[in-house]
Structures are given as structure tokens and as C-alpha cells.
Design a protein around this motif. Structure first.
Motif, short mmCIF file in Angstrom:
data_model
loop_
_atom_site.label_atom_id
_atom_site.label_comp_id
_atom_site.label_asym_id
_atom_site.label_seq_id
_atom_site.Cartn_x
_atom_site.Cartn_y
_atom_site.Cartn_z
N VAL A 199 -0.76 -5.62 -11.57
CA VAL A 199 -1.30 -5.16 -10.29
C VAL A 199 -1.64 -6.34 -9.38
N SER A 200 -2.13 -7.44 -9.96
CA SER A 200 -2.45 -8.61 -9.13
C SER A 200 -1.20 -9.17 -8.47
N LEU A 201 -0.04 -8.99 -9.09
CA LEU A 201 1.22 -9.49 -8.52
C LEU A 201 1.82 -8.52 -7.51
N LEU A 202 1.61 -7.22 -7.69
CA LEU A 202 2.38 -6.24 -6.94
C LEU A 202 1.63 -5.50 -5.84
N HIS A 203 0.30 -5.40 -5.93
CA HIS A 203 -0.38 -4.49 -5.00
C HIS A 203 -0.23 -4.91 -3.55
N SER A 204 -0.06 -6.21 -3.28
CA SER A 204 0.06 -6.65 -1.89
C SER A 204 1.38 -6.22 -1.25
N LEU A 205 2.33 -5.74 -2.05
CA LEU A 205 3.62 -5.33 -1.52
C LEU A 205 3.58 -3.94 -0.88
N LEU A 206 2.52 -3.18 -1.13
CA LEU A 206 2.44 -1.86 -0.52
C LEU A 206 2.35 -1.99 0.99
N GLN A 207 3.11 -1.14 1.68
CA GLN A 207 3.13 -1.18 3.14
C GLN A 207 2.42 0.05 3.70
N GLU A 208 1.64 -0.19 4.73
CA GLU A 208 0.93 0.91 5.36
C GLU A 208 1.90 1.87 6.02
N ASP A 209 1.59 3.14 5.96
CA ASP A 209 2.37 4.18 6.64
C ASP A 209 1.85 4.26 8.07
N TYR A 210 2.63 3.70 8.99
CA TYR A 210 2.17 3.65 10.38
C TYR A 210 2.32 4.98 11.13
N ASN A 211 2.76 6.00 10.40
CA ASN A 211 2.77 7.34 10.99
C ASN A 211 1.43 8.05 10.81
N THR A 212 0.49 7.38 10.13
CA THR A 212 -0.84 7.94 9.96
C THR A 212 -1.50 8.16 11.32
N PRO A 213 -2.12 9.31 11.56
CA PRO A 213 -2.78 9.55 12.86
C PRO A 213 -3.79 8.46 13.18
N THR A 214 -3.85 8.07 14.44
CA THR A 214 -4.75 6.99 14.84
C THR A 214 -6.21 7.34 14.62
N TRP A 215 -6.54 8.65 14.60
CA TRP A 215 -7.93 9.03 14.42
C TRP A 215 -8.36 8.99 12.96
N SER A 216 -7.40 8.86 12.05
CA SER A 216 -7.72 8.89 10.63
C SER A 216 -8.30 7.56 10.17
N LYS A 217 -9.42 7.62 9.47
CA LYS A 217 -10.02 6.40 8.92
C LYS A 217 -9.42 6.03 7.57
N PHE A 218 -8.66 6.95 7.00
CA PHE A 218 -8.06 6.72 5.69
C PHE A 218 -6.66 6.12 5.87
N ILE A 219 -6.43 4.99 5.24
CA ILE A 219 -5.13 4.32 5.35
C ILE A 219 -4.17 4.92 4.33
N HIS A 220 -3.01 5.33 4.79
CA HIS A 220 -1.98 5.84 3.90
C HIS A 220 -0.93 4.74 3.69
N PHE A 221 -0.30 4.77 2.52
CA PHE A 221 0.73 3.79 2.20
C PHE A 221 2.04 4.49 1.89
N ASP A 222 3.13 3.80 2.18
CA ASP A 222 4.44 4.34 1.85
C ASP A 222 4.58 4.46 0.34
N PRO A 223 5.36 5.44 -0.13
CA PRO A 223 5.64 5.52 -1.58
C PRO A 223 6.19 4.19 -2.09
N PHE A 224 5.78 3.83 -3.29
CA PHE A 224 6.06 2.48 -3.80
C PHE A 224 6.31 2.52 -5.30
N ILE A 225 7.27 1.75 -5.74
CA ILE A 225 7.45 1.54 -7.18
C ILE A 225 8.12 0.18 -7.40
#
Length: 590
Positions: A160-186
Motif C-alpha cells: 500500500v505504501s508503494l501503490l496508494h499514491s497512484l489512485l486518481q481522483e474522479d473529477y466528475n465528482t460534484p463540486t458540492w461534495s466534500k467526499f473525494i471519489h477515486f477512479d477504479p484502480f487495481i
């Protein structure tokens, strides 16, 4: 840790892995609702023939002690994840690594930390490992993990220390949402288990996915035989700037593209949005430099390398699109040239032992073959190198190999001292200042060994502030006669602890952009160390000369085109001046 048959070395390795994870700070981006799936090795490797705790979450990012919680299933994790705090659900086991302040720990724990000299994670914090369970009456019960459970924990923390930084934020998340969504990742990474944990398997494949259960899909590999398939991660949506190809006016910074671009009528090297800005810029500054820029632009044809048949210009093309055209987008070492991975710390891209995968799955004949056994020769440029390594001119590897082969060129041609030492079969020590993307290109740097082909031995010491703490102090044997030592820090602060070099090198330096270079150059001057440096354009080299002279040094090897510059031309936001990675080379104390 009152665990049967656990050894001090096992505990030290576990604490080192916990410290590595802590320093990558996953809590900065992830909340408890962000669940991750883990598969450590094969199911048959573990008691019960199944993964022990294959779902994890990060706790404490919004306050409280930082921790990693591990669950036996995604269902268990969801049941216990509340909006504000963890919900007590009866009869669910949670394996935890909680980073606690040392002063609040039990005396026995503090005694163990001191006696074993365990690695601190940060801010006077050390991990505490336990398994927590809520009974039917709501009371919490605790126990020590077993050795197998701690082995599983080790694999999780390292991967996890090697890989977690590779997750990319889902920029389709509504601007009003405080919760950050990430693209599916493996992603899958090989974790090296220390001998006290290995059980006969030093390397264990660990797969990390988000959300849990997100799997690999099969797609046809265009480089493989017809009908064959290759397992690849599900493609994530690319966040490509819709303003691909935009340039900026040199006067007002307005974005322009295509027919909107106005070039300087005389030198053609500077970009404007209209004639008004062009006239203003001429009056304010460009008049004094236009003649010089015109001379630089007249070298366009001289600096271009027409030898190659792959695309060598990324003008008006997003870097991702350029990498797609040469078939290496999001692959191997090429990821370091891709904005999709810019958030991943240098040196921490997931690696592979297969050289073809390191080169992005290029066809067998398009990446350097195993080490040549032919007679040693001194190579003077790309044509000789491609012939020496039997590579077709359609292979794009020169775009990455510019870094190691520039080092080779300096060692064997420009530096008389290192050349003589190598020809006599002696050792050469080279200090490599300010590595960044190079930290992910060790397979490419092994080409130095192939090109030297037995001419002496080379020890490269890479020193820079961008070196991750997890790599600092490590040594990589990248060839029979070439090793690389990695050191985190500022050169002028670390040099006294290093062996005296025969040569100092810095590539694509950008002297004017990094204040720490001034101190490094003062060390080069005071110790009278020979040094060679590169930069991308003649303009940047001119700025570098001013910085160098400011330290009292003098240019003893003039600015000249580097025969091993990248053949791919770069374009500035507001400039058309010829620019190439490692385009020009110059030296001091030579």
C-alpha cells in the motif's frame, strides 16, 4: 509483543514497514469510506487457505490517532464504518496498526522499542499492532496477532505504501461534495519479504484494488500475436486537459492556439496573442534578445535528429497523447513521463522484474537486449548506439536512454579523468546531483554497464531532496560493474559523508529554478571537483552560466549540443526555441 517464536529481526522489519507507510501519508487523501481490497500471495499461502484480512481502511485523517484497520471482508468493513466513528458490531475481528505517541504507551512497549531500537514512524509515534473484537454485550476484547497475521500485515503495509499514491481522483465528482471519489484502480506489485518472514518465498505478489473486488479485465494486446490476450488493469478515465495544444502569450499570458498564435516576425521564437502584445513585449524586453533568439532558431535543423522514424515532436500534443502514439502510455518506465502518474513520488512507481514490461511492453527487438558480449568501443552518438545494440530506428527508447547515455558520454568522452580510469580498468565514483525521474529508470541506467562493457567499474551516488525516505540508503546493483547508491538530502549537507567523487554530474539542472544549486556549486568549487551539467535549451544554459559565475566558478567546457540528447523536441508554453531533454552539456573544473 507477547507472540510465540517471534524474533527481534521480525519485529524490526514490521516496524520499518509501518514507518514506510506512515511517511507516505495516505490519511491525507483517504477517509474510512475509502475501502481497499488486498490479496497477498496465494490463498493457499495462509491458514485456512484464504486471505486473512483482505479489506482495509485508513482511520484518523480527520482527527484522532492515525491507524490502518483490516477486515476479513468488505461486508464487515461496511458494517463497522460510521459517519463519525467506528461502529461496534459484535463478533467481527479487526486487525489494527495504530500509530500512538510513545509517551502514552505501556512501559513494556516502550522498553521493547528502546531495547530493539525500533524505527520511529514520525512525530514521536510508533505502531501498536492488535486484534480487536466486540462481544455480544458490547465490550471490547483484545489479543495479540499471530505471526501469520503479522506477515500478512507486513505485505499489506509494504504494498500500500508503494501503490496508494497512484489512485486518481474522479473529477466528475460534484463540486458540492466534500467526499473525494477515486477512479477504479487495481495494481499488483512484488513485495520482498525479509528472510525471517519469507517462508521460502522472498518475493510475494500483492494486489491492491479500489473498490474491493475491482478486478482485471482481458483486452487484446496490439503487440501480441493475433488471438492472444493479456491481463491488464481496467482502463481508468483519463483526465486529459481539454485545452490540448494551448500556448500562452509571452506578454499577457493569454492562452492561444492554432491560427490565434502570432510569432515574432524576426526570430519566430516567441509567441503572442496579437500584434499589440508583440509590440509591447518588443519595447519592454524582446528587442534586446531577439537577435540571439533568431540565431538559436536558425539551429533548428542542426539540433533535430532525423535518424529516427518514430515521432520526435510533441508540439501541440498532450503528453498522454504522444505516449499513446508510440504505444507506451501508462506503461513501464514511460509512466514517469506521463501526467497521469505525476502524483506518485519519484522512485516509487511499481516495478517489475521483466525487462520487456519495464520498457512498456515494446516488441522484443525494440528495447535493449541482454548485455552485449562484443568488444568495447567508445560510442559517439545515437546511430552508433542503435547499431551497437541492434535496435531499429523505429524504437523510441532514446527518449528515456538520454539520461544514462549522457552519463556514459560524459564518463568516456568529456571527462579525461574518468575516461583514463575506466580504460585502466579502475573504479570511478560519480556523484549524481538532483535525481528525480531517474529514480524510476534503473533498468535504463543498466545500459551504462552494457555500453562500458567491462571498462572498469562505476559507483553512482544519487543525492537529492526528492529521493523518498524509503529508498535512502539503498544500493542497487544494476549491472556487473555498475552500482547505484541512493541518498536523500541536499548535496552540500551530505557530501562530507560520501566518498570523494572523480566526477560530479547533474542533468536538466534548471540552476536558476532551484536555490539549493548555489550551495552545491560552492562545494564543487571548494573541493575542486570536475563537474558536467546539462540543460534543455541554450536560453537555460545562459541562465545556468550566470548562476555558476555567481559562485566564482568558470565554464571550462563550453556549452555544446549533447549527441545523446533526447530526439523528442519539447516546446515551451510561450517559446518555439529548440529544446530537448539533456539538449546541451557544459562543464566546470574540467
Amino acid at each position: 509483543m507477547n507472540i510465540e517464536n517471534i524474533s527481534p529481526s521480525f519485529i524490526k522489519s514490521l516496524y520499518k514497514a509501518a514507518a514506510s507507510l506512515y511517511r507516505t501519508d495516505p490519511w491525507k487523501r483517504f477517509q474510512p469510506d475509502h475501502l481497499f481490497g488486498l490479496k497477498v500471495g496465494k490463498d493457499s499461502d495462509w491458514p485456512g487457505k484464504k486471505q486473512l484480512f483482505p479489506c482495509i481502511q485508513f482511520i484518523g485523517g480527520n482527527g484522532g490517532d492515525l491507524a490502518v484497520y483490516m477486515f476479513k471482508s468488505e461486508t464487515d468493513a461496511k458494517k463497522m464504518t460510521g459517519s463519525q466513528e467506528t461502529i461496534r458490531v459484535p463478533n467481527i475481528d479487526v486487525m489494527r496498526a495504530t500509530y500512538e505517541i510513545e509517551s502514552l504507551m505501556f512501559p513494556s512497549h516502550k522498553k521493547m522499542i528502546k531495547s530493539l531500537q525500533l524505527e520511529i514512524s514520525g512525530e514521536n509515534r510508533f505502531p501498536v499492532f492488535d486484534i480487536c473484537r466486540c462481544n455480544s454485550s458490547g465490550e471490547l476484547q483484545f489479543r495479540n496477532p499471530t505471526i501469520e497475521e503479522l506477515r500478512f500485515m507486513y505485505g499489506v503495509m509494504k504494498s500500500v505504501s508503494l501503490l496508494h499514491s497512484l489512485l486518481q481522483e474522479d473529477y466528475n465528482t460534484p463540486t458540492w461534495s466534500k467526499f473525494i471519489h477515486f477512479d477504479p484502480f487495481i495494481e499488483t506489485v512484488d513485495v520482498q519479504f525479509p528472510s525471517e518472514m519469507s517462508k521460502g518465498k522472498n518475493l510475494v505478489a500483492v494486489t491492491v484494488s479500489h473498490p474491493p473486488g475491482h478486478g482485471y479485465t482481458e483486452k487484446v494486446n496490439s503487440n501480441s500475436n493475433p488471438g492472444s490476450t493479456q491481463s491488464t488493469p481496467t482502463k481508468r478515465t483519463e483526465k486529459v486537459n481539454s485545452n490540448i495544444g494551448l500556448r500562452q502569450c509571452a506578454q499577457c499570458d493569454k492562452e492561444v492556439f492554432g491560427d490565434q498564435i502570432t510569432n515574432c516576425d524576426h526570430c519566430k521564437g516567441v509567441i503572442y496573442c496579437d500584434s499589440f502584445c508583440q509590440k509591447q513585449h518588443w519595447k519592454e524586453s524582446h528587442k534586446a534578445e531577439c537577435g540571439l533568439y533568431k540565431a538559436m532558431m536558425e539551429r533548428e535543423e542542426e539540433l533535430a535528429i532525423p535518424t529516427f522514424t518514430f515521432p520526435c515532436s510533441n508540439s501541440d500534443v498532450h503528453p498522454c497523447k504522444y505516449l499513446e502514439t508510440i504505444g507506451v502510455h501508462r506503461k513501464g518506465m514511460w509512466r514517469r513521463k506521463c501526467p497521469c502518474f505525476s502524483h506518485c513520488p519519484f522512485g516509487l512507481l511499481p516495478t517489475t522484474d521483466q525487462i520487456q514490461h519495464s520498457w512498456g511492453g515494446l516488441n522484443d527487438n525494440k528495447y535493449p537486449p541482454p548485455k552485449s558480449k562484443s568488444k568495447s568501443i567508445i560510442l559517439s552518438g545515437w546511430a552508433e548506439y542503435y547499431d551497437f545494440r541492434s535496435l531499429p530506428l523505429s524504437s523510441p527508447v532514446a527518449h528515456i536512454l538520454s539520461h544514462p547515455l549522457t552519463v556514459y558520454y560524459i564518463l568516456t568522452t568529456l571527462s579525461i579523468t574518468s575516461k583514463n580510469l575506466l580504460l585502466k580498468g579502475k573504479d570511478v565514483i560519480l556523484h549524481y546531483i538532483g535525481p528525480e525521474e531517474e529514480l524510476d529508470w534503473m533498468p535504463a541506467f543498466s545500459e551504462i554497464d552494457s555500453t562500458l562493457n567491462g571498462l572498469g567499474s562505476l559507483q553512482i551516488v544519487m543525492i537529492g531532496p526528492k529521493v523518498p525516505s524509503t529508498l535512502s540508503g539503498l544500493t542497487f546493483q544494476i549491472g556487473t560493474h555498475v552500482s547505484v547508491n541512493i541518498v536523500k538530502g541536499i548535496y552540500q549537507e551530505e557530501v562530507s559523508f560520501l566518498p570523494r567523487p572523480d566526477l560530479v554530474v547533474g542533468l536538466n539542472c534548471g540552476f536558476e529554478s532551484y536555490s539549493s544549486w548555489f550551495g552545491a556549486l560552492e562545494v564543487v568549487k571548494s573541493k575542486n571537483l570536475p563537474g558536467f551539467f546539462t540543460d534543455q535549451s541554450e536560453v537555460l544554459c545562459g541562465k545556468a552560466k550566470r548562476v555558476i559565475r555567481g559562485t566564482g566558478l568558470h565554464i571550462t567546457h563550453p556549452v555544446t549540443p549533447n549527441p545523446f540528447r533526447s530526439p523528442v523536441r519539447n516546446y515551451g508554453v510561450s517559446s518555439n526555441l529548440p529544446s530537448y531533454s539533456n539538449g546541451f552539456v557544459f562543464g566546470v573544473n574540467t
